[in-house]
Design a protein around this motif. Structure first.
Motif, mmCIF file in Angstrom:
data_model
loop_
_atom_site.group_PDB
_atom_site.id
_atom_site.type_symbol
_atom_site.label_atom_id
_atom_site.label_comp_id
_atom_site.label_asym_id
_atom_site.label_seq_id
_atom_site.Cartn_x
_atom_site.Cartn_y
_atom_site.Cartn_z
ATOM 1 N N ARG A 1 1.737 -43.166 34.465
ATOM 2 C CA ARG A 1 2.263 -42.271 33.455
ATOM 3 C C ARG A 1 2.943 -41.102 34.150
ATOM 4 N NH1 ARG A 1 -2.015 -38.541 30.158
ATOM 5 N NH2 ARG A 1 -2.433 -37.644 32.135
ATOM 6 N N ALA A 2 4.096 -40.752 33.691
ATOM 7 C CA ALA A 2 4.859 -39.663 34.299
ATOM 8 C C ALA A 2 4.357 -38.317 33.784
ATOM 9 C CB ALA A 2 6.333 -39.821 33.986
ATOM 10 N N THR A 3 4.361 -37.331 34.668
ATOM 11 C CA THR A 3 3.992 -35.984 34.271
ATOM 12 C C THR A 3 5.138 -35.054 34.619
ATOM 13 O OG1 THR A 3 2.952 -35.555 36.407
ATOM 14 C CG2 THR A 3 1.519 -36.355 34.651
ATOM 15 N N PRO A 4 5.301 -33.971 33.859
ATOM 16 C CA PRO A 4 6.359 -33.012 34.177
ATOM 17 C C PRO A 4 6.175 -32.462 35.590
ATOM 18 C CG PRO A 4 5.396 -32.546 32.038
ATOM 19 C CD PRO A 4 4.550 -33.608 32.680
ATOM 20 N N GLN A 5 7.282 -32.087 36.204
ATOM 21 C CA GLN A 5 7.230 -31.581 37.570
ATOM 22 C C GLN A 5 6.309 -30.373 37.649
ATOM 23 O OE1 GLN A 5 10.931 -31.273 39.413
ATOM 24 N NE2 GLN A 5 10.069 -30.705 41.353
ATOM 25 N N GLY A 6 5.470 -30.340 38.673
ATOM 26 C CA GLY A 6 4.554 -29.231 38.882
ATOM 27 C C GLY A 6 3.258 -29.344 38.120
ATOM 28 N N VAL A 7 3.138 -30.307 37.211
ATOM 29 C CA VAL A 7 1.934 -30.457 36.404
ATOM 30 C C VAL A 7 0.981 -31.428 37.098
ATOM 31 C CG1 VAL A 7 0.994 -31.200 34.183
ATOM 32 C CG2 VAL A 7 3.158 -29.981 34.263
ATOM 33 N N LYS A 8 -0.276 -31.009 37.188
ATOM 34 C CA LYS A 8 -1.290 -31.869 37.797
ATOM 35 C C LYS A 8 -1.739 -32.922 36.809
ATOM 36 C CE LYS A 8 -3.674 -28.585 40.788
ATOM 37 N NZ LYS A 8 -4.962 -27.946 41.035
ATOM 38 N N GLU A 9 -2.090 -34.077 37.333
ATOM 39 C CA GLU A 9 -2.712 -35.101 36.506
ATOM 40 C C GLU A 9 -4.185 -35.124 36.909
ATOM 41 O OE1 GLU A 9 -1.889 -39.692 35.307
ATOM 42 O OE2 GLU A 9 -0.361 -38.615 36.422
ATOM 43 N N THR A 10 -5.054 -34.638 36.032
ATOM 44 C CA THR A 10 -6.475 -34.549 36.366
ATOM 45 C C THR A 10 -7.300 -35.218 35.293
ATOM 46 O OG1 THR A 10 -6.656 -32.411 35.264
ATOM 47 C CG2 THR A 10 -6.225 -32.357 37.626
ATOM 48 N N SER A 11 -8.436 -35.727 35.719
ATOM 49 C CA SER A 11 -9.318 -36.372 34.759
ATOM 50 C C SER A 11 -10.544 -35.516 34.475
ATOM 51 C CB SER A 11 -9.754 -37.735 35.292
ATOM 52 O OG SER A 11 -10.383 -37.582 36.535
ATOM 53 N N LYS A 12 -10.832 -34.541 35.335
ATOM 54 C CA LYS A 12 -11.969 -33.664 35.081
ATOM 55 C C LYS A 12 -11.588 -32.226 35.390
ATOM 56 C CE LYS A 12 -13.906 -34.127 39.684
ATOM 57 N NZ LYS A 12 -15.041 -34.246 40.493
ATOM 58 N N LYS A 13 -12.316 -31.318 34.797
ATOM 59 C CA LYS A 13 -12.066 -29.900 34.988
ATOM 60 C C LYS A 13 -12.399 -29.499 36.415
ATOM 61 C CE LYS A 13 -11.216 -27.640 31.009
ATOM 62 N NZ LYS A 13 -10.227 -26.664 30.807
ATOM 63 N N GLU A 14 -11.492 -28.782 37.025
ATOM 64 C CA GLU A 14 -11.728 -28.223 38.346
ATOM 65 C C GLU A 14 -11.833 -26.709 38.177
ATOM 66 O OE1 GLU A 14 -8.463 -29.273 40.887
ATOM 67 O OE2 GLU A 14 -8.394 -31.290 40.063
ATOM 68 N N GLU A 15 -12.881 -26.116 38.705
ATOM 69 C CA GLU A 15 -13.017 -24.664 38.644
ATOM 70 C C GLU A 15 -12.260 -24.084 39.828
ATOM 71 O OE1 GLU A 15 -14.038 -20.989 37.197
ATOM 72 O OE2 GLU A 15 -14.370 -22.909 36.246
ATOM 73 N N VAL A 16 -11.202 -23.382 39.544
ATOM 74 C CA VAL A 16 -10.351 -22.809 40.578
ATOM 75 C C VAL A 16 -10.808 -21.392 40.859
ATOM 76 C CG1 VAL A 16 -7.992 -22.160 41.164
ATOM 77 C CG2 VAL A 16 -8.415 -24.219 39.817
ATOM 78 N N GLU A 17 -11.005 -21.085 42.121
ATOM 79 C CA GLU A 17 -11.385 -19.730 42.499
ATOM 80 C C GLU A 17 -10.129 -18.919 42.749
ATOM 81 O OE1 GLU A 17 -13.914 -17.354 45.895
ATOM 82 O OE2 GLU A 17 -14.467 -19.410 45.400
ATOM 83 N N ILE A 18 -10.078 -17.746 42.145
ATOM 84 C CA ILE A 18 -8.948 -16.848 42.306
ATOM 85 C C ILE A 18 -9.343 -15.772 43.322
ATOM 86 C CG2 ILE A 18 -7.370 -15.252 41.152
ATOM 87 C CD1 ILE A 18 -7.139 -18.140 40.131
ATOM 88 N N PRO A 19 -8.715 -15.780 44.501
ATOM 89 C CA PRO A 19 -9.049 -14.750 45.503
ATOM 90 C C PRO A 19 -8.743 -13.346 44.971
ATOM 91 C CG PRO A 19 -7.725 -16.498 46.486
ATOM 92 C CD PRO A 19 -7.708 -16.712 45.000
ATOM 93 N N LYS A 20 -9.630 -12.416 45.245
ATOM 94 C CA LYS A 20 -9.492 -11.038 44.758
ATOM 95 C C LYS A 20 -8.169 -10.417 45.215
ATOM 96 C CE LYS A 20 -11.677 -7.546 42.751
ATOM 97 N NZ LYS A 20 -11.931 -7.565 41.318
ATOM 98 N N GLU A 21 -7.772 -10.680 46.480
ATOM 99 C CA GLU A 21 -6.532 -10.096 47.002
ATOM 100 C C GLU A 21 -5.323 -10.596 46.200
ATOM 101 O OE1 GLU A 21 -8.363 -12.313 49.295
ATOM 102 O OE2 GLU A 21 -9.772 -10.638 49.375
ATOM 103 N N PHE A 22 -5.335 -11.898 45.885
ATOM 104 C CA PHE A 22 -4.243 -12.467 45.094
ATOM 105 C C PHE A 22 -4.218 -11.852 43.700
ATOM 106 C CE2 PHE A 22 -3.176 -15.505 41.741
ATOM 107 C CZ PHE A 22 -1.811 -15.619 41.964
ATOM 108 N N LEU A 23 -5.376 -11.782 43.064
ATOM 109 C CA LEU A 23 -5.469 -11.228 41.713
ATOM 110 C C LEU A 23 -4.921 -9.800 41.680
ATOM 111 C CD1 LEU A 23 -6.419 -11.513 38.765
ATOM 112 C CD2 LEU A 23 -8.634 -10.625 39.523
ATOM 113 N N LEU A 24 -5.333 -8.987 42.642
ATOM 114 C CA LEU A 24 -4.863 -7.603 42.685
ATOM 115 C C LEU A 24 -3.359 -7.536 42.921
ATOM 116 C CD1 LEU A 24 -7.780 -5.939 44.692
ATOM 117 C CD2 LEU A 24 -7.330 -5.795 42.235
ATOM 118 N N ALA A 25 -2.835 -8.392 43.795
ATOM 119 C CA ALA A 25 -1.391 -8.422 44.062
ATOM 120 C C ALA A 25 -0.625 -8.837 42.809
ATOM 121 C CB ALA A 25 -1.089 -9.372 45.222
ATOM 122 N N PHE A 26 -1.140 -9.835 42.095
ATOM 123 C CA PHE A 26 -0.475 -10.322 40.880
ATOM 124 C C PHE A 26 -0.465 -9.239 39.798
ATOM 125 C CE2 PHE A 26 -0.503 -12.543 36.768
ATOM 126 C CZ PHE A 26 0.691 -13.249 36.882
#
Length: 126
Positions: free
Chosen positions: A1-26
Motif C-alpha cells: 500500500r502506498a503512503t504519502p511521502q514522509g508518512v510512516k507506515e506503522t502498525s503500533k504506537k511508538e512513544e517518541v521522546e522529544i529532547p528538551k533542547e529540541f523542544l526549547l529551540a522549536f
C-alpha cells in the motif's frame, strides 16, 4: 500500500521522546523576541504531545523540523504576513473540519522537495 511521502507506515504506537533542547529551540521560534509579535507560543506540554504525534506519523528529523519552521517563518516575514502566523501548537497540528492537519508537515515537504524558489509547491500560501 502506498503512503504519502514522509508518512510512516506503522502498525503500533511508538512513544517518541522529544529532547528538551529540541523542544526549547522549536518553541523559541514562536516567541515575541523572534517574531516581533506576541501570543504565538504554546505551553511545552501541549507542544510535546503534538510533536510526539507528528513524529509518530511522519519521518522527519529534528533538524528538518527546525529548518522547515525557519522556512515558514522567513516566508511570512518576507511577504509581510507575519501577523498571520499560526500559534506554535497549531502549526504542528490543528483540527480543521474534524481532521487533524499539519502545516509543519507541509513545510517539511517543501523543505525536502521544493525547488528552493519562493514559489512553494506543496501547499497554498497564506
Amino acid at each position: 500500500r502506498a503512503t504519502p511521502q514522509g508518512v510512516k507506515e506503522t502498525s503500533k504506537k511508538e512513544e517518541v521522546e522529544i529532547p528538551k533542547e529540541f523542544l526549547l529551540a522549536f518553541v523559541s521560534k514562536f516567541t515575541n523576541k523572534n517574531l516581533g509579535i506576541s501570543g504565538k507560543t504554546t505551553d511545552q506540554k501541549t507542544v510535546t504531545k503534538k510533536l510526539q504525534k507528528f513524529l509518530e506519523e511522519y519521518e522527519y528529523t529534528f533538524e528538518e523540523i527546525l529548518s522547515a519552521t525557519d522556512l515558514y517563518i522567513n516566508h511570512l516575514k518576507r511577504s509581510g504576513q507575519i501577523n498571520f502566523i499560526r500559534e506554535c501548537g497549531y502549526f504542528v497540528y490543528k483540527k480543521i473540519d474534524n481532521v487533524d492537519q499539519s502545516d509543519l508537515a507541509k513545510w517539511c515537504d517543501e523543505l525536502k522537495n521544493g525547488d528552493g524558489s519562493t514559489n512553494y509547491t506543496s501547499h497554498k500560501n497564506l
